[in-house]
Design a protein around this motif. Structure first.
Motif: not given
Lengths: 381, 381
Positions: B81-85, B304-305, B313-317, B2-3
């Motif tokens: 956002a959902w993908s952020e750390p 930390s960011r 990487r986006l796992p399937l919901p 995640a970033r």
């Protein structure tokens, strides 16, 4: 096959049951060992000498037993013996059934499907209303409502059942001729008129604190299940619930706000796995087919008393719950002087649970007194 | 790995999330399918043509997204956002996490051990006192208290946590700049000052009935467990509890007298297996090691960011709970006109449970409206 006792045998049973040191467990052990109440009674002096406590084993005189039986007759009471066909089977199944049960009113009710409702003496107005409504609806569904004639929840339960109109049984900790609390004498008379009042204690006996837990085992023993409505921690109602669980009966509790200490005991029961009930429907659903009341025979008619040729066969009473040695050590350590339970646990070299179990057993046998500050002593005879 | 998103990517996400027909599940499916919010956004017109509903798929304009992001900045809010750390992991695990979460106050709190306290709006004085005491004691034990800023139990929970003094999170069903209920604007400001206020809805959005159940999934999703204090049957708090159970979180309820209908829902939860709690100690014991708050880092510092080289990487919901075909049939049968649920069940040739499950799913996606008399319709966009 069970058969009714003869008049002479009933006197024998009464004499043995009223003799010193003969509690329910001892009675049934003696009956098992000697084959009849008469022979057991005759062996009492020898047993007392062997035990070195002749005073404790004072024998009830024949004329005392005759006087009690006559007085019971004048009061219109029956005296049911454990081996007789009229003795309720559910009660006979418990570990320490009373050898003799005085019944005023309808003795046949004791065999009908019954539910116990018990709870706090100092119940809240809401608690009393709940108990009354539950009892009314359960009685209307055909169940007999069993309770202990105490103030608060018990009184509300009896009143609710009577109002249905339905059937109710009061199991009391005093002699069957001693209303307790006195205020409830009119209620007791109303119960005896259509339902029944039950006691294992001698005529004229006044209740002491230690008699209530023993009485509670009868409330549970007569019932398919026990519903507790409001109970403080460590209260008698929780003893009833625990005994019901040990007897394999359904334990139910009504939930309540944690802000009122009268709900702590009931909420603890729920945490321990009791069935949560809010209404009579919940109770009936928890009892399942057990609680189904036969339509044609509600309440069931008394079984016929046709005499059978064989003498009653006496199964051994169930083994005592606590390990015999811990119970023995606890009895050795205890005397008439109050002792801290913690100190007792140290002296007995047993776990807290084992000692508490032994104490409960002594309490249920009426041999323990509890004192403030978590202290206990042996009950004075 | 995640970033954090770049400024441009954040605008892309916001534009996609605010476009018509793009709920949380759809957002994540599109992200999965097209690899980025930008590409998914560009595909929307084609998808709309294919679905034959161009109006429904109205795209959010770039300047609208820019305006919302600027306004959020002026309000001192972050948009996670959902993908952020920084996005709370517990929330990311649920079946339909919000792609974007507006946070006012301390965003790092969202990752701390948290407990939800929810319940009736028209709570009793006792219920409010219980909620306040529970929240105070749980906050004092180091847990963050999550609730929904509603009147009654929610308000008492936030107040109790603030009084500890401790940390609390309000998850609201309106835009983060719209206090609801208005009376609670001062409370909301106090929460934002030391804790945090969270919303997935656009700035300026006013709450409608259908938004509350969706909001409730966030309350459960941010928490290790949910405590329900007073709840009528069929109330929103029970939806929160059910979602918490589906998310594998601990469900707890405070018992109450059956005489007050505000306890029916909580007592039903207890009957269904929720943990009975009377005090903060009960809650902590139910959470076990999960609820243990690390001494040195209470609440945990924000991760930390440091930017990572790989794209997220986006796992399937997680798969939808109801069988796809039942959900589809239910959507086909439903229109803007209210329909009886029983009639719907008949038309869908599915079981009551399957249809109810599909309805809940639609409701949580904000696509269902419920009407009096057990009737439902598709929500107007």
């Amino acid at each position: 096959m069970a058969r009714p006792l003869t008049a002479t045998e009933r006197l024998d049973w009464l004499q043995l049951a009223r003799s010193g040191g003969v509690g329910p467990r001892t009675f049934l052990k003696l009956l098992q060992r000697f084959g009849s109440a008469r022979r057991a009674f005759e062996e009492l002096p020898r047993l007392a000498r062997e035990a070195g406590s002749e005073e404790r084993w004072r024998r009830c005189r024949r004329d005392e037993a005759e006087a009690e039986l006559e007085a019971l007759g004048r009061l219109g009471c029956e005296l049911l013996a454990w081996s007789e066909p009229g003795y309720p089977r559910r009660l006979a199944e418990i570990a320490d059934p009373p050898p003799l049960l005085a019944v005023q009113g309808r003795a046949d009710l004791l065999a009908a499907p019954a539910i116990a409702l018990v709870g706090a003496r100092n119940a809240s107005a809401n608690g009393r209303m709940l108990a009354q409504n539950l009892a009314r609806d359960l009685a209307a569904a055909g169940l007999v409502v069993v309770s202990g004639l105490a103030r608060g929840i018990d009184t509300a339960a009896h009143e609710g059942a009577l109002a249905a109109p339905g059937l109710t049984i009061a199991v009391i900790a005093s002699g069957i001729d001693v209303p307790y609390p006195e205020d409830n004498a009119p209620l007791m008379a109303r119960i005896a008129a259509t339902g029944s009042v039950v006691s294992e204690r001698p005529l004229g006996a006044v209740p002491q604190a230690r008699h209530f837990p023993r009485r509670n085992r009868l409330i549970a023993g007569l019932s398919l299940g026990v519903v507790v409505v409001e109970a403080a921690p460590q209260s008698g109602s929780l003893i009833t619930a625990r005994l019901a669980a040990e007897q394999g009966r359904e334990v139910m509790a009504v939930p309540g706000s944690p802000l009122d200490p009268r709900h702590r005991g009931t909420n603890q029961l729920l945490r321990d796995g009791a069935t949560l009930v809010e209404s009579a429907a919940d109770v009936l659903s928890a009892l399942g087919p057990l609680g189904a009341v036969p339509k044609a025979s509600n309440p069931r008619p008394r079984p016929s008393r046709a005499p059978a040729p064989d003498p009653p066969r006496l199964p051994l009473p169930a083994a005592t719950a606590a390990g015999g040695d811990v119970l023995g050590r606890v009895q050795e350590c205890l005397g008439p002087e109050p002792l801290l339970v913690d100190e007792l646990i140290r002296q007995c070299h047993a776990s807290t649970a084992e000692v508490q179990r032994a104490l409960l057993e002594l309490e249920l046998d009426g041999r323990l007194e509890r004192h403030p500050g978590n202290r206990v002593s042996l009950a004075s005879a």
